[in-house]
Write a protein that holds these residues in place. Structure first.
Motif: not given
Length: 425
Positions: A60-87
């Motif tokens: 959920t959005f709440e979990e992203i913002e309170t546990t993971i962190g928006v910046d960290n969540y976005v960076l994880e997605i970014l790394q998957e896109l750059l490496k070609g691993d995104y599914r």
């Protein structure tokens, strides 16, 4: 001297102007812009604004913002896109009952996948916006359903009284991926973008674009753009027709004469080219001069003679739209029948406000009066039963007192709508 990097809004404007100036230009190097932190964060903000439910991964959005962190969540997605691993994560399927007894299947992406789709849309939309036609209104920036309705009103005033009303059979579910990708590739010359698009579409099945996906409305408009071009040309050349399309809802209004059959035939031919089938049972050709009617975007249209003796469009909420509202309100009264009336009102007000704000244009006065009286009775009965009394309490509470005590939304005024989109002929 170091070149200043442009922000997302400037990039969008630059892409749009390029696309508008050069209709045959194929854009390359776009994947770099999708894989920017700014783009992904903007996509996150837009996705969160819609406040949708979580996908199959349950995050959920709440979990992203309170546990993971928006910046960290976005960076994880970014790394998957750059490496070609995104599914994409598997879509969560939700079945929505329809009035005809059938179901509409929504496929809800996970938040991470909505962010990726949103980022892709931010970069692709300016390109295809430059190509879209004036008569297309659905899911486009600065365009609303009421713009399309206003266009229909004008056409009826102009004497375009023969209506070709088409219902497309399960349009979103049957879009052919091969045809869609060919259409996108006419403007996109970026292998990484095309690969990402294919991964997103194929995650939902062998064909179709998922209703519930962030990118789906844009792709659905791209798919039907050649149909729009045909109608736009017919509008310009004949000056006898007006059309409006909102996603998969298409109506064409034609002045009586030989153009009706020709336009209808050409329209079916264009739809056949992209293998879009028409629901013959629901599609029809209506003559408004012979008391015919048709429904578009929840409104029922007729042509009536006004007090001044001239004919005008009569637009009011359809019976189906009215019953859908009453069904939602009935369910609330039933669910909270043993609770204070304020519980019902708390959940009813957003539904009622949204419905009234949408339908408060045109000739909705009688329908609004019916809804107001129906709701008045339901509130009175609820309050009387809570006091173990019968009747409606007509003498106990005036209409004004009922509104004050319950807090029920009570703005039933009809308002004149001024279109914001550029009017079509």
């Amino acid at each position: 001297m170091r070149k200043r990097s442009i922000n997302l809004q400037e990039l969008s404007e630059k892409i749009y102007l390029k696309a508008k100036a050069e209709p045959k230009w194929r854009f390359w190097g776009l994947f770099t812009h999708v894989c920017k932190v700014e783009t992904l964060k903007k996509a996150y903000m837009l996705v969160k604004k819609n406040n949708g439910s979580p996908g199959a991964d349950g995050i959920t959005f709440e979990e992203i913002e309170t546990t993971i962190g928006v910046d960290n969540y976005v960076l994880e997605i970014l790394q998957e896109l750059l490496k070609g691993d995104y599914r994409p994560v598997e879509y969560r399927q939700v079945n929505i009952p329809k009035a005809d007894g059938k179901e509409r299947i929504l496929k809800i992406p996970a938040i991470r996948d909505r962010i990726v789709q949103g980022a892709l849309k931010l970069i692709l939309e300016p390109i295809f916006e430059a190509d879209f036609q004036e008569g297309s209104y659905g899911f486009r920036p600065k365009r609303r359903a009421h713009d399309a309705l206003s266009q229909i009103d004008k056409a009826i005033y102009q004497g375009k009284t023969i209506v070709i009303d088409l219902d497309l059979s399960a349009y979103f579910d049957n879009i052919r991926h091969d045809i869609l990708f060919e259409k996108v590739a006419e403007r996109i010359n970026d292998p990484d973008i095309m690969h990402l698009l294919k991964v997103i579409c194929k995650a939902a099945g062998k064909k179709g674009v998922p209703q519930g996906g962030v990118l789906s409305p844009l792709l659905a408009n791209v798919y039907l753009n050649e149909v729009d071009k045909m109608l736009e040309k017919a509008t310009r050349v004949t000056r006898q027709i007006t059309y409006a399309r909102y996603a998969d809802d298409i109506v064409v209004l034609v002045k009586p004469g030989h153009w009706v059959d020709k336009v209808h035939k050409r329209l079916l031919e264009e739809l056949d080219k992209i293998q879009v089938s028409v629901n013959e049972e629901k599609s029809k050709i209506v003559n408004l001069e012979k008391s015919g009617s048709f429904t578009f975007l929840g409104f029922e249209y007729r042509r009536i003679k006004g007090k001044n003796g001239k004919y005008r469009p009569d637009r009011k909420p359809s019976k189906k739209a009215k019953e859908a509202l009453l069904d939602k309100l009935r369910a609330l009264f039933k669910r909270y029948r043993s609770q204070p009336v304020q519980w019902v009102v708390t959940y009813a007000n957003p539904i009622l406000r949204g419905w009234l704000n949408y339908f408060r244009t045109g000739n909705s006065t009688r329908t609004f009066a019916y809804v107001r009286m129906w709701l008045d009775k339901k509130l009175r009965r609820h309050m009387r039963k809570s006091r173990q009394k019968r009747g409606f309490g007509w003498k106990k509470w005036s209409r004004r007192e009922l509104v004050r005590i319950t807090g029920i939304y009570d703005d039933y005024r009809i308002r004149y709508y001024q279109p914001k989109a550029t009017p079509v002929r």
